[in-house]
Design a protein around this motif. Structure first.
Motif, PDB file in Angstrom:
ATOM      1  N   THR A  17       4.004   0.020  -8.600  1.00 24.63           N
ATOM      2  CA  THR A  17       2.632  -0.038  -8.511  1.00 24.63           C
ATOM      3  C   THR A  17       1.831   1.040  -7.444  1.00 24.63           C
ATOM      4  OG1 THR A  17       2.324  -1.656  -6.910  1.00 24.63           O
ATOM      5  CG2 THR A  17       2.538  -2.322  -9.166  1.00 24.63           C
ATOM      6  N   THR A  18       0.801   1.659  -7.630  1.00 23.73           N
ATOM      7  CA  THR A  18       0.011   2.479  -6.809  1.00 23.73           C
ATOM      8  C   THR A  18      -0.244   1.837  -5.411  1.00 23.73           C
ATOM      9  OG1 THR A  18      -0.381   4.138  -8.520  1.00 23.73           O
ATOM     10  CG2 THR A  18      -1.423   4.143  -6.565  1.00 23.73           C
ATOM     11  N   LEU A  19       0.111   2.387  -4.182  1.00 24.45           N
ATOM     12  CA  LEU A  19      -0.412   1.602  -3.000  1.00 24.45           C
ATOM     13  C   LEU A  19      -1.255   2.732  -2.475  1.00 24.45           C
ATOM     14  CD1 LEU A  19      -0.549  -0.365  -0.562  1.00 24.45           C
ATOM     15  CD2 LEU A  19       1.538   0.885   0.097  1.00 24.45           C
ATOM     16  N   SER A  20      -2.455   2.365  -2.158  1.00 25.67           N
ATOM     17  CA  SER A  20      -3.519   3.318  -1.765  1.00 25.67           C
ATOM     18  C   SER A  20      -4.452   2.628  -0.765  1.00 25.67           C
ATOM     19  CB  SER A  20      -4.316   3.482  -2.697  1.00 25.67           C
ATOM     20  OG  SER A  20      -5.366   4.818  -2.403  1.00 25.67           O
ATOM     21  N   TYR A  21      -4.451   3.020   0.609  1.00 24.62           N
ATOM     22  CA  TYR A  21      -5.542   2.295   1.366  1.00 24.62           C
ATOM     23  C   TYR A  21      -6.179   3.231   2.087  1.00 24.62           C
ATOM     24  CZ  TYR A  21      -1.633   2.941   4.903  1.00 24.62           C
ATOM     25  OH  TYR A  21      -0.553   3.218   5.807  1.00 24.62           O
ATOM     26  N   LEU A  22      -7.279   3.197   2.506  1.00 23.53           N
ATOM     27  CA  LEU A  22      -8.213   4.174   3.295  1.00 23.53           C
ATOM     28  C   LEU A  22      -8.122   3.709   4.894  1.00 23.53           C
ATOM     29  CD1 LEU A  22     -10.128   6.497   3.275  1.00 23.53           C
ATOM     30  CD2 LEU A  22     -12.053   4.799   2.849  1.00 23.53           C
ATOM     31  N   ARG A  23      -7.616   4.275   5.641  1.00 28.16           N
ATOM     32  CA  ARG A  23      -7.226   4.377   7.273  1.00 28.16           C
ATOM     33  C   ARG A  23      -8.196   5.030   8.047  1.00 28.16           C
ATOM     34  NH1 ARG A  23      -5.849   1.420  10.954  1.00 28.16           N
ATOM     35  NH2 ARG A  23      -3.787   1.457  11.654  1.00 28.16           N
ATOM     36  N   ALA A  24      -9.148   4.239   8.765  1.00 24.11           N
ATOM     37  CA  ALA A  24     -10.023   5.019   9.476  1.00 24.11           C
ATOM     38  C   ALA A  24      -9.491   4.670  10.906  1.00 24.11           C
ATOM     39  CB  ALA A  24     -11.378   4.118   9.608  1.00 24.11           C
ATOM     40  N   LEU A  25      -9.227   5.976  11.690  1.00 24.04           N
ATOM     41  CA  LEU A  25      -8.774   5.978  13.056  1.00 24.04           C
ATOM     42  C   LEU A  25      -9.740   6.753  14.027  1.00 24.04           C
ATOM     43  CD1 LEU A  25      -5.195   6.898  11.786  1.00 24.04           C
ATOM     44  CD2 LEU A  25      -6.077   4.287  12.659  1.00 24.04           C
ATOM     45  N   SER A  26     -10.761   6.114  14.649  1.00 17.61           N
ATOM     46  CA  SER A  26     -11.669   6.897  15.375  1.00 17.61           C
ATOM     47  C   SER A  26     -11.160   7.708  16.507  1.00 17.61           C
ATOM     48  CB  SER A  26     -12.491   6.075  16.170  1.00 17.61           C
ATOM     49  OG  SER A  26     -11.781   4.846  16.860  1.00 17.61           O
ATOM     50  N   ASP A  27      -9.766   7.419  16.823  1.00 24.56           N
ATOM     51  CA  ASP A  27      -9.119   8.289  18.153  1.00 24.56           C
ATOM     52  C   ASP A  27      -8.484   9.524  17.279  1.00 24.56           C
ATOM     53  OD1 ASP A  27     -10.040   6.864  20.184  1.00 24.56           O
ATOM     54  OD2 ASP A  27      -8.295   5.678  20.326  1.00 24.56           O
ATOM     55  N   TYR A  28      -8.278   9.421  15.978  1.00 25.34           N
ATOM     56  CA  TYR A  28      -7.333  10.491  15.184  1.00 25.34           C
ATOM     57  C   TYR A  28      -8.115  10.687  14.036  1.00 25.34           C
ATOM     58  CZ  TYR A  28      -4.036   8.418  18.582  1.00 25.34           C
ATOM     59  OH  TYR A  28      -3.449   7.961  19.697  1.00 25.34           O
ATOM     60  N   PRO A  29      -9.298  11.358  14.048  1.00 26.40           N
ATOM     61  CA  PRO A  29      -9.982  11.773  12.697  1.00 26.40           C
ATOM     62  C   PRO A  29      -9.302  12.660  11.855  1.00 26.40           C
ATOM     63  CG  PRO A  29     -11.119  12.611  14.554  1.00 26.40           C
ATOM     64  CD  PRO A  29     -10.119  11.875  15.087  1.00 26.40           C
ATOM     65  N   PRO A  30      -9.583  12.778  10.655  1.00 27.94           N
ATOM     66  CA  PRO A  30      -8.942  13.817   9.830  1.00 27.94           C
ATOM     67  C   PRO A  30      -9.019  15.194  10.145  1.00 27.94           C
ATOM     68  CG  PRO A  30      -9.957  12.192   8.325  1.00 27.94           C
ATOM     69  CD  PRO A  30     -10.518  11.850   9.752  1.00 27.94           C
ATOM     70  N   SER A  31     -10.208  15.477  11.000  1.00 30.79           N
ATOM     71  CA  SER A  31     -10.688  16.883  11.510  1.00 30.79           C
ATOM     72  C   SER A  31      -9.556  17.253  12.603  1.00 30.79           C
ATOM     73  CB  SER A  31     -12.084  16.880  11.700  1.00 30.79           C
ATOM     74  OG  SER A  31     -12.276  16.011  12.917  1.00 30.79           O
ATOM     75  N   ALA A  32      -8.929  16.319  13.089  1.00 35.81           N
ATOM     76  CA  ALA A  32      -8.064  16.632  14.180  1.00 35.81           C
ATOM     77  C   ALA A  32      -6.677  16.771  14.035  1.00 35.81           C
ATOM     78  CB  ALA A  32      -8.342  15.698  15.371  1.00 35.81           C
ATOM     79  N   GLY A  33      -6.244  16.524  12.658  1.00 38.43           N
ATOM     80  CA  GLY A  33      -4.724  16.763  12.106  1.00 38.43           C
ATOM     81  C   GLY A  33      -4.463  15.763  10.994  1.00 38.43           C
ATOM     82  N   THR A  34      -3.411  15.336  10.846  1.00 37.75           N
ATOM     83  CA  THR A  34      -2.848  14.794   9.504  1.00 37.75           C
ATOM     84  C   THR A  34      -2.267  13.672   9.799  1.00 37.75           C
ATOM     85  OG1 THR A  34      -2.689  17.006   8.670  1.00 37.75           O
ATOM     86  CG2 THR A  34      -1.367  15.342   7.585  1.00 37.75           C
ATOM     87  N   LEU A  35      -2.435  12.560   8.934  1.00 31.84           N
ATOM     88  CA  LEU A  35      -1.710  11.160   9.022  1.00 31.84           C
ATOM     89  C   LEU A  35      -0.878  11.144   7.878  1.00 31.84           C
ATOM     90  CD1 LEU A  35      -1.784   8.331  10.473  1.00 31.84           C
ATOM     91  CD2 LEU A  35      -3.058   7.828   8.605  1.00 31.84           C
ATOM     92  N   THR A  36       0.525  11.050   8.540  1.00 33.59           N
ATOM     93  CA  THR A  36       1.613  11.063   7.551  1.00 33.59           C
ATOM     94  C   THR A  36       2.447   9.287   7.708  1.00 33.59           C
ATOM     95  OG1 THR A  36       1.981  13.166   7.624  1.00 33.59           O
ATOM     96  CG2 THR A  36       3.868  11.591   6.708  1.00 33.59           C
ATOM     97  N   VAL A  37       2.408   8.685   6.555  1.00 35.88           N
ATOM     98  CA  VAL A  37       3.092   7.379   6.358  1.00 35.88           C
ATOM     99  C   VAL A  37       4.466   7.312   5.923  1.00 35.88           C
ATOM    100  CG1 VAL A  37       2.862   4.803   5.770  1.00 35.88           C
ATOM    101  CG2 VAL A  37       0.889   6.257   6.271  1.00 35.88           C
ATOM    102  N   TYR A  38       5.540   6.737   6.861  1.00 32.31           N
ATOM    103  CA  TYR A  38       6.814   7.056   6.330  1.00 32.31           C
ATOM    104  C   TYR A  38       7.303   5.553   6.114  1.00 32.31           C
ATOM    105  CZ  TYR A  38       6.613  11.950   8.401  1.00 32.31           C
ATOM    106  OH  TYR A  38       6.519  13.081   8.536  1.00 32.31           O
ATOM    107  N   LEU A  39       8.085   5.338   5.128  1.00 33.74           N
ATOM    108  CA  LEU A  39       8.988   3.863   4.838  1.00 33.74           C
ATOM    109  C   LEU A  39      10.377   4.204   4.860  1.00 33.74           C
ATOM    110  CD1 LEU A  39       6.779   2.840   1.623  1.00 33.74           C
ATOM    111  CD2 LEU A  39       6.540   1.800   3.867  1.00 33.74           C
ATOM    112  N   ALA A  40      10.962   3.329   5.439  1.00 29.59           N
ATOM    113  CA  ALA A  40      12.266   3.376   5.550  1.00 29.59           C
ATOM    114  C   ALA A  40      13.032   2.029   5.560  1.00 29.59           C
ATOM    115  CB  ALA A  40      12.751   3.932   6.908  1.00 29.59           C
ATOM    116  N   GLY A  41      13.838   1.649   4.497  1.00 35.57           N
ATOM    117  CA  GLY A  41      14.680   0.678   4.369  1.00 35.57           C
ATOM    118  C   GLY A  41      15.725   0.637   3.448  1.00 35.57           C
ATOM    119  N   PRO A  42      15.668  -0.222   2.257  1.00 36.52           N
ATOM    120  CA  PRO A  42      16.714   0.134   1.124  1.00 36.52           C
ATOM    121  C   PRO A  42      16.683   1.347   0.460  1.00 36.52           C
ATOM    122  CG  PRO A  42      15.746  -2.211   0.886  1.00 36.52           C
ATOM    123  CD  PRO A  42      15.097  -1.429   2.223  1.00 36.52           C
TER     124      PRO A  42
END
Length: 120
Positions: A17-42
């Protein structure tokens, strides 16, 4: 049918299934850089967020989650600033549930459930 908008990584999601979420980070806005999410397990996966208003849209496509074996994963949301510095914003666990549409007979039975009929 009402659709709920996720604002962070859920406790679990289903492979395929598609997993999508909208993450608001006031200390780390999109204009200041990039957010990457990493998953690790099996298995492993990563998603680079795209800017949406003043938040980060994280999306793992269904084709990508379909490759993830069911199980418990660790995840980290890493923000990399435009100057190259990085910070781990959040880390936790997430459970990837099996895609029941791809299951064959007996796939989701425990070892005990499979063995008991043999012993009887």
């Amino acid at each position: 049918m009402e659709t709920r908008t996720l604002t962070s990584m859920p406790d679990s999601f289903t492979a395929g299934t598609t997993l999508s979420y909208l993450r608001a980070l006031s200390d780390y806005p999109p204009s200041a850089g990039t957010l990457t999410v990493y998953l690790a397990g099996p298995g492993v996966a990563a998603a680079v967020a795209v800017a949406e208003a003043n938040a980060h849209r994280v999306t793992f496509a269904a084709a990508e989650t379909a490759k993830l074996p069911a199980g418990t994963y660790r995840f980290v949301e890493r923000f990399t600033a435009t100057d190259g510095t990085g910070v781990d914003v959040t880390s936790d666990r997430v459970v990837v549930d099996p895609d029941l549409t791809q299951a064959a007979d007996g796939d989701l039975m425990s070892w005990m459930e499979k063995t008991l009929p043999i012993l009887e």
